[in-house]
Scaffold this motif. Structure first.
Motif, PDB file in Angstrom:
ATOM      1  N   LEU A 426       0.783  -1.232   0.154  1.00 20.89           N
ATOM      2  CA  LEU A 426       0.104  -0.120   0.011  1.00 20.89           C
ATOM      3  C   LEU A 426       0.801   1.343  -0.063  1.00 20.89           C
ATOM      4  N   ALA A 427       1.968   1.315   0.802  1.00 21.27           N
ATOM      5  CA  ALA A 427       2.778   2.450   0.853  1.00 21.27           C
ATOM      6  C   ALA A 427       3.470   2.820  -0.617  1.00 21.27           C
ATOM      7  N   ALA A 428       3.895   1.558  -1.045  1.00 16.59           N
ATOM      8  CA  ALA A 428       4.594   2.159  -2.373  1.00 16.59           C
ATOM      9  C   ALA A 428       3.339   2.353  -3.484  1.00 16.59           C
ATOM     10  N   ALA A 429       2.106   1.888  -3.375  1.00 18.23           N
ATOM     11  CA  ALA A 429       1.284   2.231  -4.321  1.00 18.23           C
ATOM     12  C   ALA A 429       0.862   3.789  -4.147  1.00 18.23           C
ATOM     13  N   GLY A 430       0.769   4.209  -2.669  1.00 20.39           N
ATOM     14  CA  GLY A 430       0.522   5.725  -2.295  1.00 20.39           C
ATOM     15  C   GLY A 430       1.593   6.324  -2.804  1.00 20.39           C
ATOM     16  N   LEU A 452       0.960   8.762 -15.571  1.00 22.25           N
ATOM     17  CA  LEU A 452       0.831   7.609 -15.013  1.00 22.25           C
ATOM     18  C   LEU A 452       1.961   6.386 -15.082  1.00 22.25           C
ATOM     19  N   ALA A 453       2.885   6.819 -16.141  1.00 22.18           N
ATOM     20  CA  ALA A 453       3.972   5.847 -16.304  1.00 22.18           C
ATOM     21  C   ALA A 453       4.878   6.062 -15.258  1.00 22.18           C
ATOM     22  N   ILE A 454       4.886   7.560 -15.027  1.00 20.74           N
ATOM     23  CA  ILE A 454       5.641   7.796 -13.919  1.00 20.74           C
ATOM     24  C   ILE A 454       5.231   7.270 -12.737  1.00 20.74           C
ATOM     25  N   GLY A 455       3.951   7.299 -12.382  1.00 22.79           N
ATOM     26  CA  GLY A 455       3.602   6.709 -11.111  1.00 22.79           C
ATOM     27  C   GLY A 455       4.018   5.474 -10.978  1.00 22.79           C
ATOM     28  N   LEU A 456       3.733   4.536 -12.118  1.00 26.54           N
ATOM     29  CA  LEU A 456       3.963   3.150 -12.197  1.00 26.54           C
ATOM     30  C   LEU A 456       5.412   2.925 -11.853  1.00 26.54           C
ATOM     31  N   ALA A 457       6.242   3.913 -12.266  1.00 27.68           N
ATOM     32  CA  ALA A 457       7.919   3.557 -11.839  1.00 27.68           C
ATOM     33  C   ALA A 457       7.991   3.807 -10.488  1.00 27.68           C
ATOM     34  N   VAL A 458       7.318   4.878  -9.995  1.00 24.89           N
ATOM     35  CA  VAL A 458       7.582   5.047  -8.486  1.00 24.89           C
ATOM     36  C   VAL A 458       6.994   3.817  -7.835  1.00 24.89           C
ATOM     37  N   PHE A 459       5.804   3.237  -8.193  1.00 27.73           N
ATOM     38  CA  PHE A 459       5.540   2.127  -7.841  1.00 27.73           C
ATOM     39  C   PHE A 459       6.619   1.034  -7.803  1.00 27.73           C
ATOM     40  N   VAL A 460       7.107   0.788  -8.760  1.00 27.91           N
ATOM     41  CA  VAL A 460       8.163  -0.228  -9.031  1.00 27.91           C
ATOM     42  C   VAL A 460       9.482  -0.004  -7.917  1.00 27.91           C
ATOM     43  N   ILE A 461       9.805   1.294  -7.749  1.00 31.56           N
ATOM     44  CA  ILE A 461      10.902   1.399  -6.852  1.00 31.56           C
ATOM     45  C   ILE A 461      10.479   1.099  -5.380  1.00 31.56           C
ATOM     46  N   GLY A 462       9.227   1.905  -5.448  1.00 32.87           N
ATOM     47  CA  GLY A 462       8.557   1.783  -3.938  1.00 32.87           C
ATOM     48  C   GLY A 462       8.565   0.230  -3.419  1.00 32.87           C
ATOM     49  N   GLY A 463       8.051  -0.652  -4.312  1.00 33.86           N
ATOM     50  CA  GLY A 463       8.014  -1.873  -4.066  1.00 33.86           C
ATOM     51  C   GLY A 463       9.423  -2.602  -3.708  1.00 33.86           C
ATOM     52  N   ALA A 464      10.707  -2.094  -4.378  1.00 34.60           N
ATOM     53  CA  ALA A 464      11.826  -2.801  -4.050  1.00 34.60           C
ATOM     54  C   ALA A 464      12.120  -2.174  -2.622  1.00 34.60           C
ATOM     55  N   VAL A 465      12.048  -0.831  -2.357  1.00 36.76           N
ATOM     56  CA  VAL A 465      12.200  -0.372  -1.053  1.00 36.76           C
ATOM     57  C   VAL A 465      11.426  -1.318   0.012  1.00 36.76           C
ATOM     58  N   THR A 466       9.999  -1.195  -0.266  1.00 37.72           N
ATOM     59  CA  THR A 466       9.181  -2.221   0.853  1.00 37.72           C
ATOM     60  C   THR A 466       9.760  -3.314   1.023  1.00 37.72           C
ATOM     61  N   ASP A 467      10.139  -4.031   0.327  1.00 37.73           N
ATOM     62  CA  ASP A 467      10.959  -5.526   0.335  1.00 37.73           C
ATOM     63  C   ASP A 467      12.094  -5.458   1.330  1.00 37.73           C
ATOM     64  N   ALA A 497      16.761  -6.116  -5.096  1.00 39.58           N
ATOM     65  CA  ALA A 497      16.167  -4.888  -4.926  1.00 39.58           C
ATOM     66  C   ALA A 497      16.516  -3.823  -5.932  1.00 39.58           C
ATOM     67  N   PHE A 498      17.914  -3.888  -5.852  1.00 36.58           N
ATOM     68  CA  PHE A 498      18.646  -2.635  -6.841  1.00 36.58           C
ATOM     69  C   PHE A 498      18.096  -2.862  -8.337  1.00 36.58           C
ATOM     70  N   ALA A 499      18.036  -4.163  -8.648  1.00 34.46           N
ATOM     71  CA  ALA A 499      17.775  -4.554  -9.950  1.00 34.46           C
ATOM     72  C   ALA A 499      16.329  -3.917 -10.553  1.00 34.46           C
ATOM     73  N   HIS A 500      15.438  -4.224  -9.551  1.00 25.89           N
ATOM     74  CA  HIS A 500      14.131  -3.984  -9.706  1.00 25.89           C
ATOM     75  C   HIS A 500      13.848  -2.327  -9.673  1.00 25.89           C
ATOM     76  N   ALA A 501      14.530  -1.721  -8.777  1.00 24.80           N
ATOM     77  CA  ALA A 501      14.535  -0.417  -8.535  1.00 24.80           C
ATOM     78  C   ALA A 501      15.076   0.451  -9.973  1.00 24.80           C
TER      79      ALA A 501
END
Lengths: 660, 367
Positions: A426-430, A452-467, A497-501
């Motif tokens: 949720l935090a990454a999506a936020g 929207l694409a930038i939001g998606l990119a931030v979500f991907v980075i956020g996901g890596a950080v969340t993990d 995590a680095f690769a996904h970010a």
């Protein structure tokens, strides 16, 4: 003597490769350790002789020995030393020698550092590696011999293609070849497994470092090539969906899929047959790339020579290896034991989805690249499949992939909890939604989909950080404990995590550059100034300057922002006398991760000059992302630990921990 | 000889690489197997549990799975004991000792050039002066000029040599540099234009033409530039202009100008593809004669043609040839006369008259 010794060393390497491709196989059949071990010493010997041969060619280029046709055709005695050296692989023959050198290097590394491999597997792997090597030695010696001599050496050489006289040539091809050719090891392992008729998680453990190494170099090689094209060709573009670029992208996509499926195999003993197939396909796509570039099917800066015999020869090699390995696969795959089972919603399931999307994307690129060629051969019609096709097909495949990326590491092995994973993201999506809102509010113009694409990119980075945060319990345990856990975390976790970010970061760069890029194209005279994206650029003057083997016309621009002078940019146009060609040297000014870019066009009779000025916001992120990905790959590579995917037992419903 | 010694050493090293493992007693060294990987994996689970990476139930499940793989792997390894096969080892040794050198020599000899030594740049440029080929000297001069690009005299010397070597594009650049650094002379512009034309396969391009025009502007008497301007006119289809340019040259030129014959020949070519009335043979004969004799011969032939046409005036081609001949000989009055006679002779035949008018137009006379 240098030339002939190098030539002879290459022939010796061929002879050793032929022995290496047969004797160990017999040894493996007879279970004779001495015969199997011939593979090791022969591989090391082969490596030494190829290196000797390569060193000889480098030496010939350095001393400008024009009695060697290859040196005469691609060198010039006035060329700076660095380009004399890089010019060795700036041509067809030399680059093929580099290709086999790297092939032998990987074989030699397996021989030297593969002590932990079972004897017969190592023998098989090295034999298969030697088959590939023999085929390419023959190709070089028969159709593209770099040691062909000229009895009456000319006094001066024809010089290297000026576009290639750049530091990029020192980096891009070796990196790319390490990637392309590195996948030959996974191929050899796969074929060896098929010959032996059995495959298990230990196999994936042994292939892992080689695949990772190849993937890391391929990532860097492609990124470097893209950056080189960006600053050297003078058009400010960084990806053209050119068939040659696609030829490198296809093995990358397949190789990325391979990395992930091999992970499932190592940890969970599943997806075994699929992993074998991917190993074969990845290297086959590398070979296809070699064929496309070398056969003269395509014309581009990469197509050094258009000699039909070479094309036919590579086509035969291609058919032999791809056809042979796929036939072997068809015959043996059914005999391989299927491994572990898993629920659709699980880490395995997520990785299967990743594989499906990546291979489909790869197939898309494959069709977009080869369909026009096939159509031309069959009907003679010339069509061009360019960016619109790839944007329409590639993007819809990558969007779900990117959405799925953060979910993967959140799911448990064997059976996962999608809802739980979603809650934890949720935090990454936020963060992603906030990014969309911010971008929407702050920018003017551009595509609707860009925020929207930038939001998606931030979500991907956020996901890596969340993990990472979850694994070290950053906000749930005391800081000291979290720091201790962070240190104890396997480096492979950091790596992924680095690769996904990196993926997310590259996406931000791509979206920003394509959407908010500002450009000015026009003629300017000394004293003229233009305003691009808030920067004031004034052309101070044009000065001719001599270079070592060229003459150049340099333009000097003073750059200022809000009246404050910032810097001076000097793009130039070089004219190379020997080949009668000219190149543009773009001037780049970095502002944060954005860049100002100036390249020169032709001069007009009234002393004005055509200039192209671009402001490229966030453009450096496009290459920073892949570098981060490669760094992740290296981190993961340095993690020599064993990997165990502990399954989540059906009963244990508490403890939602994502297991490593 | 040294080369073959090196080859022999290299071959020996390659053979050694194959023989080394065959000679070693077959003691199975640390044969890493699957069992060791699974053993390591079990140890890894313990570490993960200890560091809190995975929970106990997961760890137990993983241990069970890995234990199963470990048993399977141990069974597999037990079935595949190592053996030692002397016959095949001997065969491999023979392959290395005989097959490898034979194959290497068989592949190398047709491809390599063992008799050819090295020719590094340093050695090639040390060649003694007398035997130094023209190319080498040119390369030296070029290197000098690369460093001192403003040496106009150097460019001036280099340019004609480059033309001789057939390097037209470089010669063009050299002449350009000579003009910028050694001065603007009619001669250099004319030479530059000539090379440009040569580079274009004899066609006077617009660039070349402007060079000739520049040369003529600098020196109206520059013979080369004037000649080529005539040629340009001819190539543009303006034959009359070509004729007048060349005619003017001949009129102004001293009798002993070396280029007189060339211009005369050009004029002859333009005014008639089959020179006035002469066949190739007579032309060849005429070439061998002294100037006076030649003129006499041509005159007598022209007279003969004129007489023939008086008797039979229907031959339009003949009339045109006669007019051309008079023009070439510089006898404009007679040319006019012949033209008038021709018109008279074919006046009743509209087809022939048309033909004649076109022909005259081509000769630069009003149809």
């Amino acid at each position: 003597m240098i030339a002939e010794s190098g030539h002879y060393a290459l022939v010796l390497a061929l002879a050793l490769a032929l022995i290496q491709s047969t004797v160990p196989l017999v040894g493996a059949r007879l279970r004779d350790p001495a015969l199997m071990n011939v593979a090791r010493s022969a591989a090391v010997g082969q490596l030494l002789f190829v290196l000797m041969s390569f060193a000889a060619l480098v030496m010939l280029h350095i001393i400008s020995d024009f009695s060697v046709a290859n040196v005469f055709e691609n060198s010039h005695s006035l060329k700076p030393l660095i380009y004399k050296i890089t010019g060795v692989w700036g041509n067809h023959e030399g680059s093929m020698l580099l290709w086999v050198s790297i092939l032998a290097l990987f074989g030699g590394l397996v021989a030297l550092f593969g002590q932990n491999l079972p004897l017969s597997l190592r023998a098989h792997v090295l034999s298969v590696q030697a088959w590939i090597a023999s085929a390419f030695y023959l190709f070089i010696l028969i159709t593209s011999n770099p040691f062909t001599r000229i009895a009456n050496p000319p006094i001066e050489g024809r010089d290297l293609n000026p576009v290639l006289q750049d530091i990029g040539l020192a980096v891009h091809p070796p990196m790319l070849y390490l990637g392309y050719v590195g996948f030959s090891i996974s191929f050899s392992f796969a074929v060896a497994a098929l010959i032996e008729g059995r495959i298990d998680p230990a196999w994936a453990r042994w292939v892992r470092p080689w695949t990772l190494l190849a993937w890391t170099f391929l990532t860097l090689g492609i990124a470097m090539g893209s950056y080189w094209a960006y600053y050297e060709l003078g058009w400010g573009g960084w990806w053209f969906w050119d068939p040659v670029e696609n030829a490198s992208l296809m093995p990358w996509l397949a190789g990325t899929a391979l990395l992930h499926s091999a992970l499932v195999m190592e940890k969970r003993n599943a997806l075994k047959v699929w992993t074998i197939l991917l190993s074969i396909l990845t290297f086959s796509l590398s070979l296809l790339g070699t064929f496309l570039v070398r056969s003269g099917v395509l014309t581009s800066v990469h197509a050094f020579a258009t000699d039909p015999t070479r094309g036919v020869f590579i086509l035969v090699i291609l058919c032999l290896f791809i056809g042979g390995s796929l036939t072997l696969f068809a015959g043996r795959a059914s005999a391989l034991k299927q491994g572990g089972i898993f629920a659709p919603i699980s880490r395995e399931g997520a990785l299967v989805l990743n594989n499906l999307l990546l291979t489909t994307a790869c197939a898309t690129v494959f069709i977009g690249t080869l369909y026009p060629l096939a159509l031309e051969v069959l009907t003679g019609a010339k069509i061009s499949v360019g960016a619109p096709f790839f944007n329409l097909t590639f993007a819809p495949l990558f969007v779900p992939l990117l959405i799925a990326v953060p979910f993967g590491p959140m799911l448990a092995w064997k059976r996962g909890d999608l809802l739980g994973a979603a809650q934890r993201l949720l935090a990454a999506a936020g963060a992603g939604l906030a990014a969309i809102a911010l971008v929407w509010a702050w920018t003017r113009g551009g595509a609707v989909l860009a925020p929207l694409a930038i939001g998606l990119a931030v979500f991907v980075i956020g996901g890596a950080v969340t993990d990472l945060v979850e694994r070290i319990g950053l906000f749930s345990v005391p800081l000291a404990t979290a720091a201790r856990r962070a240190r104890g975390l396997p480096r492979s976790v950091w790596g992924s995590a680095f690769a996904h970010a990196g993926l997310g970061i590259a996406l931000i760069g791509i979206v920003c550059e394509t959407t908010w890029n500002t450009e000015h194209i026009g003629t300017m005279k000394a004293g003229d100034s233009v305003n691009v994206a808030g920067y004031e650029l004034k052309l101070e003057g044009l000065t001719p300057r001599p270079g070592p083997n060229y003459r150049e016309l340099a333009a000097s621009f003073s750059v200022s922002l809000d009246g404050e002078p910032l810097s001076v940019m000097t793009p130039s146009k070089r004219t190379f006398t020997t080949r009668g060609m000219s190149t543009t040297e773009a001037a780049l000014l970095r502002r944060g991760v954005s860049q100002l870019y100036i390249s020169l066009g032709d001069t007009t009779p009234d002393d004005a000059i055509v200039v192209r000025i671009y402001h490229k916001p966030m453009v450096l992120l496009i290459w920073f992302g892949p570098v981060l990905m490669a760094f992740g790959g290296l981190l993961s590579l340095s993690d020599r630990r064993l990997r165990v995917g502990a399954p989540r037992p059906a009963k244990a419903l508490r403890a939602m921990q994502a297991a490593e | 000889m040294t080369l073959w010694l090196v080859f022999a050493l290299m071959t020996a090293a390659a053979i050694f690489a194959v023989l080394l493992p065959l000679g070693l007693r077959g003691s199975p060294s640390s044969d890493g197997g699957e069992a060791s990987v699974y053993g390591d994996q079990l140890a890894e689970i313990d570490r993960d549990v200890a560091s809190g990476q995975i929970g106990k139930p997961e760890a137990d499940a993983a241990r069970v799975e890995i234990g199963r793989r470990l048993i399977a792997a141990a069974n597999q390894e037990a079935r595949l004991a190592l053996t030692s096969n002397t016959t095949w080892r001997r065969a491999a040794a023979v392959l290395a000792l005989v097959g490898l050198p034979v194959l290497t020599i068989a592949v190398y000899l047709p491809l390599g050039s063992p008799r050819l030594g090295d020719f590094p740049l340093a050695e090639r440029s040390r060649a003694p002066d007398g035997t130094q080929p023209l190319e080498a000297m040119v390369a030296q001069v070029e290197q000098h000029l690369e460093k001192n690009p403003t040496d106009g005299r150097g460019w001036n010397v280099l340019a004609p040599v480059l033309v001789r070597l057939g390097r037209y594009d470089d010669a063009i650049m050299a002449y350009r540099n000579a003009i910028s650094y050694a001065g603007d002379t009619a001669e250099r512009h004319a030479d530059l234009g000539e090379v440009m034309a040569a580079a274009a396969g004899g066609v006077i391009t617009a660039d070349a033409k402007s060079e000739f025009e520049r040369a003529v502007a600098l020196d109206a008497n520059d013979a080369k530039a004037s000649y080529f301007l005539g040629l340009a006119a001819e190539q543009d289809g303006r034959r009359a202009d070509a004729v007048s340019i060349w005619q003017a040259m001949l009129d102004k030129a001293p009798q002993n100008a070396p280029w007189r014959a060339a211009v005369q020949a050009a004029l002859t070519r333009v005014t008639g593809a089959t020179a006035p009335v002469l066949s190739n043979d007579t032309m060849a004969a005429a070439n061998g004669m002294a100037a006076g004799d030649r003129e006499a011969m041509i005159r007598s032939m022209v007279e003969r043609l004129a007489t023939r046409l008086k008797q039979n005036g229907n031959d339009v081609e003949g009339w045109l040839r006669l007019v051309r001949a008079y023009m070439v000989m510089g006898d404009r009055d007679k040319a006019r006369g012949a033209e008038a006679s021709a018109r008279e002779a074919v006046a009743n035949d509209s087809e022939r008259l048309k033909q004649l008018k076109e022909g005259l137009k081509n000769l630069g006379l009003d149809g």
